[in-house]
Design an enzyme around this catalytic site. Structure first.
Site, PDB file in Angstrom:
ATOM      1  N   ASP A   1      -7.449  -2.588  -5.059  1.00  0.00           N
ATOM      2  CA  ASP A   1      -7.121  -2.665  -3.644  1.00  0.00           C
ATOM      3  C   ASP A   1      -5.794  -3.416  -3.522  1.00  0.00           C
ATOM      4  O   ASP A   1      -5.739  -4.636  -3.620  1.00  0.00           O
ATOM      5  CB  ASP A   1      -8.262  -3.388  -2.917  1.00  0.00           C
ATOM      6  CG  ASP A   1      -7.996  -3.559  -1.431  1.00  0.00           C
ATOM      7  OD1 ASP A   1      -6.857  -3.315  -0.985  1.00  0.00           O
ATOM      8  OD2 ASP A   1      -8.933  -3.964  -0.715  1.00  0.00           O
TER       9      ASP A   1
ATOM     10  N   TYR B   1     -11.790 -11.401  15.611  1.00  0.00           N
ATOM     11  CA  TYR B   1     -12.114 -12.687  14.956  1.00  0.00           C
ATOM     12  C   TYR B   1     -12.026 -13.854  15.937  1.00  0.00           C
ATOM     13  O   TYR B   1     -11.515 -14.916  15.588  1.00  0.00           O
ATOM     14  CB  TYR B   1     -11.138 -12.988  13.815  1.00  0.00           C
ATOM     15  CG  TYR B   1     -11.142 -12.009  12.674  1.00  0.00           C
ATOM     16  CD1 TYR B   1     -12.321 -11.637  12.039  1.00  0.00           C
ATOM     17  CD2 TYR B   1      -9.950 -11.484  12.192  1.00  0.00           C
ATOM     18  CE1 TYR B   1     -12.309 -10.747  10.976  1.00  0.00           C
ATOM     19  CE2 TYR B   1      -9.934 -10.597  11.125  1.00  0.00           C
ATOM     20  CZ  TYR B   1     -11.118 -10.231  10.524  1.00  0.00           C
ATOM     21  OH  TYR B   1     -11.089  -9.368   9.476  1.00  0.00           O
TER      22      TYR B   1
ATOM     23  N   LYS C   1      -1.572  -2.045   5.087  1.00  0.00           N
ATOM     24  CA  LYS C   1      -0.762  -3.128   5.650  1.00  0.00           C
ATOM     25  C   LYS C   1       0.736  -2.824   5.794  1.00  0.00           C
ATOM     26  O   LYS C   1       1.171  -2.448   6.850  1.00  0.00           O
ATOM     27  CB  LYS C   1      -0.987  -4.413   4.842  1.00  0.00           C
ATOM     28  CG  LYS C   1      -2.443  -4.909   4.938  1.00  0.00           C
ATOM     29  CD  LYS C   1      -2.564  -6.269   5.537  1.00  0.00           C
ATOM     30  CE  LYS C   1      -3.926  -6.555   6.116  1.00  0.00           C
ATOM     31  NZ  LYS C   1      -5.024  -6.688   5.173  1.00  0.00           N
TER      32      LYS C   1
ATOM     33  N   TYR D   1     -12.054  -9.559  -0.711  1.00  0.00           N
ATOM     34  CA  TYR D   1     -12.091  -9.009   0.657  1.00  0.00           C
ATOM     35  C   TYR D   1     -11.540  -7.594   0.602  1.00  0.00           C
ATOM     36  O   TYR D   1     -10.447  -7.359   0.086  1.00  0.00           O
ATOM     37  CB  TYR D   1     -11.238  -9.855   1.617  1.00  0.00           C
ATOM     38  CG  TYR D   1     -11.154  -9.260   3.004  1.00  0.00           C
ATOM     39  CD1 TYR D   1     -12.117  -9.552   3.965  1.00  0.00           C
ATOM     40  CD2 TYR D   1     -10.141  -8.370   3.334  1.00  0.00           C
ATOM     41  CE1 TYR D   1     -12.070  -8.975   5.227  1.00  0.00           C
ATOM     42  CE2 TYR D   1     -10.085  -7.785   4.599  1.00  0.00           C
ATOM     43  CZ  TYR D   1     -11.047  -8.090   5.541  1.00  0.00           C
ATOM     44  OH  TYR D   1     -11.001  -7.516   6.780  1.00  0.00           O
TER      45      TYR D   1
HETATM   46  C1  LIG Z   1      -6.431  -6.234   5.223  1.00  0.00           C
HETATM   47  C2  LIG Z   1      -7.113  -5.779   3.995  1.00  0.00           C
HETATM   48  C3  LIG Z   1      -8.062  -4.751   4.022  1.00  0.00           C
HETATM   49  C4  LIG Z   1      -8.501  -4.077   5.301  1.00  0.00           C
HETATM   50  O1  LIG Z   1      -7.489  -3.398   5.943  1.00  0.00           O
HETATM   51  P1  LIG Z   1      -7.641  -3.051   7.510  1.00  0.00           P
HETATM   52  O2  LIG Z   1      -6.456  -2.208   7.812  1.00  0.00           O
HETATM   53  O3  LIG Z   1      -7.654  -4.352   8.229  1.00  0.00           O
HETATM   54  O4  LIG Z   1      -8.932  -2.315   7.660  1.00  0.00           O
HETATM   55  C5  LIG Z   1      -8.629  -4.362   2.826  1.00  0.00           C
HETATM   56  N1  LIG Z   1      -8.284  -4.935   1.669  1.00  0.00           N
HETATM   57  C6  LIG Z   1      -7.379  -5.921   1.602  1.00  0.00           C
HETATM   58  C7  LIG Z   1      -7.013  -6.501   0.279  1.00  0.00           C
HETATM   59  C8  LIG Z   1      -6.773  -6.395   2.760  1.00  0.00           C
HETATM   60  O5  LIG Z   1      -5.895  -7.407   2.702  1.00  0.00           O
END
Ligand SMILES: *Cc1c(COP(=O)(O)O)cnc(C)c1O
Length: 430
Positions: free
Chosen positions: A244, A22, A273, A150
């Site tokens: 997610d 980024y 994460k 996202y």
């Molecule tokens: C960070 C994130 C992703 C992507 O995860 P990466 O390990 O960076 O590929 C997907 N969904 C959410 C909600 C996120 O915060």
């Protein structure tokens, strides 16, 4: 410190070759050279220390170098860092699968491992589509997703993210087109959403959303009622719900998962994460019994044809097991409550600063929303000068610290935020 100390050789040699994330490599100031980490602090090569206000992209939930996780990784590295997971098995991956199945609500009982959040979302989407294919539905391959959402940076996940996001918008046409709509909050929006779903359910596999907080899309909150409503709509129109929880899962909002706070059980959940406490790359896609059953058959072609090289990586799974131990033995959810209380009180004065649009706190996430960030490099640089690592993006300044952050460290972060937002406002108004 007088004069800039020379950066170390590894920095100078490598900076000519690395491509940073980024980052506009031409205009961005060079990154800070980090020597080591300790607790909630990042120690720089030049001797300065930064308090990490965002836990290394929301992952280091127990602070850095927690001895329990470090010991687990060392033990595992000596015994067996990795073996492939097709035809072979390893104790950390199997133990972690059983633990995640036990922790997650309802019958989310089948765990598929990958190495990044984006990939875990891609796998959830693939599972959802094949769930229908295996039952003879050839044309249910689209997803309904939400503006400001996202779900990752890979091509498939960009398609279910906000189409106007600066990270993903320019790529429209590359990704398979998905149905991205406003998150339904009011009664009128809910009615419109349900009509839209009724018209499109026949070509869709499911709905994907981030429950309670949309993160990288701008730290935007919505109520549990919205999550419940989306679940009900999925049930009424026979769509799968993918939640997610990559950012909000594992304690960030003060409950183990965001969905349990809303009283909702998804068909598929993604975690990443903070899964390994910010130490190793690992993600999980967790499926309900109903999803798994659609793949469980005599025919080979009904199986999930997916297998990342590092799936079930023993080192990463050992780190994740150690991280889950800490949720059991240390008072993480209480710590989140304490952080939330501090953030709410300490950030509130920002509300009166000209140019500040909103101040909001949910769990261990504190957000100051500005009318426009303006000079992003200036604001990021000011935090470093104040001894803090905070990385505003879009139009938000936010704090998302480790759960183990000490009161004095947290106060330093919120003091710096108030001070810098004040300075930003004066510059901005001028
Ligand atoms: C960070 C994130 C992703 C992507 O995860 P990466 O390990 O960076 O590929 C997907 N969904 C959410 C909600 C996120 O915060």
């Amino acid at each position: 410190m007088k004069g800039e100390p020379a950066p170390p050789d590894w920095f100078t040699e490598g900076y000519a070759h690395i491509w940073m994330p980024y980052t506009q490599m031409k205009t961005s100031p060079p990154p800070q050279a980090v020597k080591s980490t300790e607790g909630c602090r990042i120690l720089l090569e030049d001797g300065r220390e930064l308090i990490d206000g965002i836990a290394s992209w929301w992952s280091a939930c127990h602070g850095y170098n927690h001895p329990h996780i470090v010991a687990a990784i060392k033990r595992q590295a000596e015994a067996m860092p990795h073996v492939m997971l097709a035809g072979l098995s390893n104790e950390p991956a199997f133990t972690l699968a059983a633990r995640l199945a036990a922790m997650t609500p309802g019958d989310l009982n089948r765990v598929f491992f990958s190495e990044s959040g984006s990939v875990s979302v891609e796998i959830a989407m693939k599972m959802a589509v094949q769930f229908w294919l295996n039952q003879g539905h050839e044309d249910r391959k689209k997803f309904i997703a939400f503006k400001d959402g996202y779900h990752g940076d890979t091509i498939g996940t960009m398609g279910v993210g906000d189409p106007d996001n600066i990270m993903h918008g320019p790529f429209s046409g590359l990704m398979p087109e998905q149905l991205v709509v406003e998150l339904p909050r009011t009664e009128a929006e809910m009615a419109a959403f349900e009509t839209f779903v009724a018209e499109n359910a026949g070509i869709c596999a499911g709905i994907i959303m981030e429950p309670l907080v949309q993160g990288a899309g701008g730290m935007i909150f919505h109520e549990a009622e919205t999550v419940r409503f989306v679940r009900e709509v999925c049930d009424r129109h026979d769509l799968l719900l993918i939640l997610d929880e990559i950012m909000v899962g594992l304690g960030r909002l003060g409950s183990q998962f965001a969905c349990t706070q809303a009283g909702v059980i998804p068909d598929l959940m993604t975690l990443s994460k903070s899964l390994t406490g910010g130490t190793m790359a690992l993600a999980a896609t967790i499926a309900s019994e109903r999803i798994f059953d659609a793949f469980y058959a005599d025919e080979l072609e009904r199986c999930l044809m997916h297998g990342p090289t590092y799936t079930g990586n023993a080192l990463a799974c050992a780190a994740a097991n150690a991280s889950l131990d800490l949720f059991e033995t240390e008072p993480r959810l209480e710590q989140v409550g304490r952080i939330a209380g501090h953030l709410a009180g300490a950030l509130e004065p920002c509300r009166d600063v000209p140019g500040v649009v909103d101040v909001r706190v949910r769990g261990a996430i504190g957000v100051v929303e500005l009318d426009a960030l303006g000079d992003m490099y200036w604001i990021r640089g000011r935090f470093v000068e104040e001894g803090c690592w905070v990385r505003p993006f879009g139009n938000v300044v936010y704090l998302m610290p480790s759960f183990t952050i000490e009161d004095a460290e947290l106060a330093q972060l919120t003091d710096a935020t108030r001070k810098i937002v004040g300075e930003w406002s004066e510059r901005h108004g001028a």
